[in-house]
Design a protein around this motif. Structure first.
Motif, PDB file in Angstrom:
ATOM      1  N   ASN A 156       0.833  -1.216   0.000  1.00  0.00           N
ATOM      2  CA  ASN A 156       0.000   0.000   0.000  1.00  0.00           C
ATOM      3  C   ASN A 156       0.863   1.259   0.000  1.00  0.00           C
ATOM      4  N   LEU A 157       1.942   1.206   0.802  1.00  0.00           N
ATOM      5  CA  LEU A 157       2.822   2.377   0.914  1.00  0.00           C
ATOM      6  C   LEU A 157       3.526   2.665  -0.408  1.00  0.00           C
ATOM      7  N   MET A 158       3.864   1.610  -1.144  1.00  0.00           N
ATOM      8  CA  MET A 158       4.640   1.772  -2.368  1.00  0.00           C
ATOM      9  C   MET A 158       3.848   2.405  -3.513  1.00  0.00           C
ATOM     10  N   GLN A 159       2.540   2.412  -3.392  1.00  0.00           N
ATOM     11  CA  GLN A 159       1.730   2.982  -4.469  1.00  0.00           C
ATOM     12  C   GLN A 159       2.126   4.428  -4.733  1.00  0.00           C
ATOM     13  N   GLY A 160       2.540   4.694  -5.995  1.00  0.00           N
ATOM     14  CA  GLY A 160       2.909   6.052  -6.367  1.00  0.00           C
ATOM     15  C   GLY A 160       4.282   6.467  -5.906  1.00  0.00           C
ATOM     16  N   ARG A 161       5.070   5.546  -5.294  1.00  0.00           N
ATOM     17  CA  ARG A 161       6.414   5.880  -4.824  1.00  0.00           C
ATOM     18  C   ARG A 161       7.447   4.996  -5.509  1.00  0.00           C
ATOM     19  N   THR A 162       8.587   5.588  -5.811  1.00  0.00           N
ATOM     20  CA  THR A 162       9.709   4.802  -6.332  1.00  0.00           C
ATOM     21  C   THR A 162      10.342   4.088  -5.149  1.00  0.00           C
ATOM     22  N   THR A 163      10.439   2.769  -5.254  1.00  0.00           N
ATOM     23  CA  THR A 163      10.915   1.987  -4.112  1.00  0.00           C
ATOM     24  C   THR A 163      12.059   1.079  -4.530  1.00  0.00           C
ATOM     25  N   PHE A 164      13.111   1.116  -3.734  1.00  0.00           N
ATOM     26  CA  PHE A 164      14.232   0.189  -3.908  1.00  0.00           C
ATOM     27  C   PHE A 164      14.184  -0.805  -2.752  1.00  0.00           C
ATOM     28  N   VAL A 165      14.149  -2.086  -3.109  1.00  0.00           N
ATOM     29  CA  VAL A 165      14.050  -3.142  -2.104  1.00  0.00           C
ATOM     30  C   VAL A 165      15.271  -4.032  -2.222  1.00  0.00           C
TER      31      VAL A 165
END
Length: 581
Positions: A521-530
Motif C-alpha cells: 500500500n505504501l509503495m503505491q505512487g512511490r519509487t521503491t528500492f528493495v
C-alpha cells in the motif's frame, strides 16, 4: 610540535574565551587585589617587627586584629570574584567547544566513521574536552592569581632591597629550563595516554553494544582480559605522566632553597653590620618566601597545561577534519521529486577494489526495483550512493534529472526515506522514534503510521503505550518489533523515494505477511528500492536487478528471470529447496 603549531593552538583556545572577555577582565582586576594583598602582607612585616616586637609599640598592636580581618575579607572577596568569573568563562568556552565538536562530528561523512571507532570518537568528545576544561578554568584561575601575586611580590622585593631581591630572582629563570623539559615530557605522555584511553573507551562501547553476543557465547572472561590489557596500557602511560609531574615540585624546592639560603645569609650579614633592621630583613624574606609559593604553583600549572595541550591537539585535529561529502558551492534546493532515479555508469570503491563497476539503471517514478544477489555484490552500496553517504569515483546518480552532487544534502534527504537492515532506535519514547523523520507530525499521524506497519497492536500492550521508553537501541523490544517501528518511521516520513534494505529480515512469518501488505500500500505512487536476500519478498517487484561482483548480470520480472536459468534461478532454487527440506 613546532612553535608555530603551538601558537596556533594557543590562539584558538583564546578565541573560544573571547566571548567571555568582560568576565575575564573582571577576574583579572580581582587578581590584582589578591596579588596586592600578598605584597601588602610582606610590607607590613617590617613595622610589625620593628615597631611592635623590637620597639614594643602596644598602640599599634590594637590595630593588628582589624588589619588582619580587613585584609582577609578583601582578599577573600577578590578570590571569590576572580575564581567564579574565570571558571564561568572557562566552562562557557568548553561548552562552546563541545557543542562545535558535536555539530562538526554529525556533519562528517560516512568514511570518517568507517575509519574511526565510536569509542575513539567518544574519548575525544568527552575525555579530551574535559582535559581542555582544566586550561580554560582551573589553569586560568591559578595563572591569573599566582602571576599577579608573584609580580606584586617581586616588585615589592626590588623596591625594598634590589640586591637581595636579585639574588632570589635568579632562581626563577634557573627553574624555567627544568620546568619546560618536564612539561614537554608530560605533554607527550599525556597525548599517548589519551589515545590509550580511546582504546579503553572503544572496548567499553563494544562490550555494551555487544553484551548479548558476549553472554550468548560465554566470552565474559576473554572480554574482561581484553579490557584489562587496554586499561593497563593506559595505566602505564598515565603513570609516566605522574612521575614527571611529581618530579617538578622537588626540583623547584631545591632551587628555591638555594635562593632563600643566599638571601638569608646576606641579610643576616647586613643586620649584623647595622645596614638593615630586623624588620626590613623579615619583610624582604617574607616577600621572597611568598614569591616562591606562586612559582611552585605556576610550575604545576604548566604541567596541567601541557596535558591539556595534548588533548587540544586531538580535539582540533578532529575539528579540522573536512567532510568528504559536502554541498557544492552552487548547490540548489531540490524540490519534492516525482521519483525518477538514474545511475549512469557508476563505479565506486570503498578502498581499492571496486564494489560497483559501470553500474547503470533507470527507475521510472512509482516503480518497485528489487536488488538481489550474493553477499558483497554491491546491493547496499547502491542505497548508500543514492543517500549520498558516499560519492562515486566515476559516473553520476540523478533524481528527476538532478545530479545529486549538485543539490543540497538536506533537500536530497527530504525526498528519501530509509529502513536499514540495522534497526536503530533512540533511547526515547516510541512516539518520538516514529516521529523522528517528521517532528511536526500529529499523534494521530503517528498512530496511523504504526497501524500501517502492524505495530499499533503491540505498542498499545506496552505499559505506557506510545510513551514507553524503549531503552538504549531499543533493547526492550524484540527484533521484529524494532523493525516494525523503523518501518512506521519511514511510512510517516512520506517521502517520494522509499529505500528498504532488508526491511523485513527480522520479522516472523505472520508479521512479515502483514507488513508486506502494508508496504504494498505504501509503495503505491512511490519509487521503491528493495534489497532482500529472501526472494519471496521481491517476487512482485516491477523489475528485479541481479547483481554479482558489482555488475548487473540479469534484469527483468520474477517470471522472466526464472525462465532464463541464470543466477536468479539458482538463488531461487537454493532458497526454496532449503525451505522444502
Amino acid at each position: 610540535m613546532s612553535d608555530t603549531a603551538k601558537k596556533n593552538i594557543y590562539l584558538r583556545l583564546v578565541a573560544y574565551a573571547a566571548p567571555y572577555k568582560w568576565r575575564i577582565a573582571l577576574s583579572m582586576v580581582a587578581s590584582l587585589l589578591v596579588g596586592g594583598s600578598d605584597a601588602l602582607i610582606a610590607y607590613l612585616v617590617k613595622p610589625f617587627i620593628d615597631e611592635m616586637i623590637v620597639a614594643g609599640n602596644m598602640q599599634l598592636a590594637k590595630l593588628v586584629p582589624l588589619l588582619v580581618v580587613g585584609l582577609a575579607a578583601t582578599k577573600g572577596a577578590a578570590r571569590f570574584i576572580q575564581m567564579y568569573y574565570i571558571r564561568y568563562a572557562g566552562q562557557g568556552a568548553i561548552q562552546d567547544i563541545r557543542n562545535q565538536l558535536y555539530g562538526h562530528l554529525v556533519r562528517l561523512s560516512m568514511p570518517f566513521f568507517v575509519r574511526h571507532s565510536s569509542g575513539t570518537v567518544m574519548s575525544r568528545v568527552l575525555n579530551d574536552v574535559n582535559l581542555m576544561q582544566s586550561v580554560l578554568s582551573d589553569v586560568l584561575v591559578t595563572l591569573l592569581r599566582e602571576s599577579t601575586s608573584m609580580i606584586a611580590l617581586v616588585a615589592y622585593a626590588f623596591y625594598a632591597d634590589w640586591k637581595m631581591a636579585l639574588m632570589a630572582f635568579v632562581v626563577i629563570p634557573a627553574s624555567a629550563g627544568p620546568a619546560a623539559a618536564i612539561g614537554r615530557k608530560i605533554k607527550t605522555f599525556s597525548r599517548r595516554g589519551q589515545s590509550a584511553m580511546g582504546e579503553v573507551t572503544k572496548s567499553l562501547e563494544q562490550t555494551l553494544s555487544g553484551i548479548k553476543v558476549i553472554k550468548a557465547f560465554g566470552t565474559e572472561r576473554e572480554e574482561e582480559e581484553q579490557f584489562r590489557r587496554e586499561n593497563a596500557g593506559f595505566f602505564r602511560l598515565i603513570c609516566k605522566t605522574f612521575r614527571y609531574d611529581a618530579a617538578s615540585s622537588p626540583i623547584i624546592e631545591v632551587l628555591t632553597s638555594i635562593g632563600v639560603a643566599t638571601v638569608l645569609w646576606y641579610g643576616l650579614y647586613r643586620v649584623g653590620s647595622g645596614d638593615m633592621t630586623k624588620g626590613e630583613l623579615f619583610s624582604i624574606l617574607a616577600a621572597i618566601l611568598l614569591m616562591y609559593s606562586p612559582l611552585k604553583r605556576l610550575t604545576r600549572v604548566n604541567n596541567v597545561f601541557q596535558q591539556a595541550l595534548g588533548a587540544a591537539e586531538r580535539v582540533f585535529e578532529m575539528l579540522d577534519h573536512e567532510p568528504e561529502v559536502v554541498d557544492a558551492p552552487d548547490a540548489i534546493e531540490m524540490p519534492l521529486c516525482r521519483g525518477e532515479v538514474r545511475f549512469e555508469q557508476v563505479t565506486f570503491a570503498y578502498e581499492d577494489e571496486p564494489v560497483l563497476r559501470d553500474f547503470s539503471l533507470v527507475a521510472p517514478p512509482g516503480q518497485v526495483i528489487a536488488l538481489v544477489g550474493p553477499s558483497g555484490a554491491g546491493k547496499s552500496t547502491v542505497i548508500s550512493l543514492l543517500n549520498r553517504f558516499y560519492d562515486p569515483q566515476q559516473g553520476r546518480v540523478l533524481i528527476d534529472g538532478y545530479d545529486i552532487r549538485k543539490v543540497t544534502q538536506e533537500s536530497l534527504h527530504r525526498n528519501l526515506s530509509l529502513v536499514d537492515q540495522e534497526t536503530f532506535l533512540f533511547h526515547r519514547s516510541i512516539r518520538d522514534n516514529i516521529r523522528y523523520g517528521r517532528p511536526e507530525a500529529t499523534d494521530d499521524e503517528v498512530v496511523e503510521a504504526a497501524r500501517k506497519a502492524c505495530a499499533d497492536e503491540f505498542i498499545r500492550q506496552l505499559p505506557n503505550g506510545y510513551d514507553t521508553q524503549i531503552g538504549d537501541r531499543g533493547v526492550r523490544l524484540s527484533g521484529g518489533q524494532r523493525q516494525r517501528i523503523c518501518i512506521a518511521r519511514a511510512i510517516l516520513r512520506n517521502a517520494p523515494i522509499l529505500l528498504l534494505d532488508e526491511a523485513t529480515s527480522a520479522l516472523d512469518t505472520e508479521s512479515e505477511s502483514l507488513v508486506q501488505q502494508a508496504l504494498v500500500n505504501l509503495m503505491q505512487g512511490r519509487t521503491t528500492f528493495v534489497i532482500a536476500h529472501r526472494l519471496s519478498t521481491v517476487m512482485h517487484a516491477d523489475r528485479i536487478l541481479v547483481l554479482d561482483q558489482g555488475r548487473v548480470v540479469e534484469a527483468g520480472s520474477h517470471q522472466e528471470l526464472l525462465g532464463r536459468d541464470g543466477l536468479y534461478r539458482r538463488l531461487y532454487d537454493m532458497q526454496f529447496k532449503d525451505g522444502e527440506a
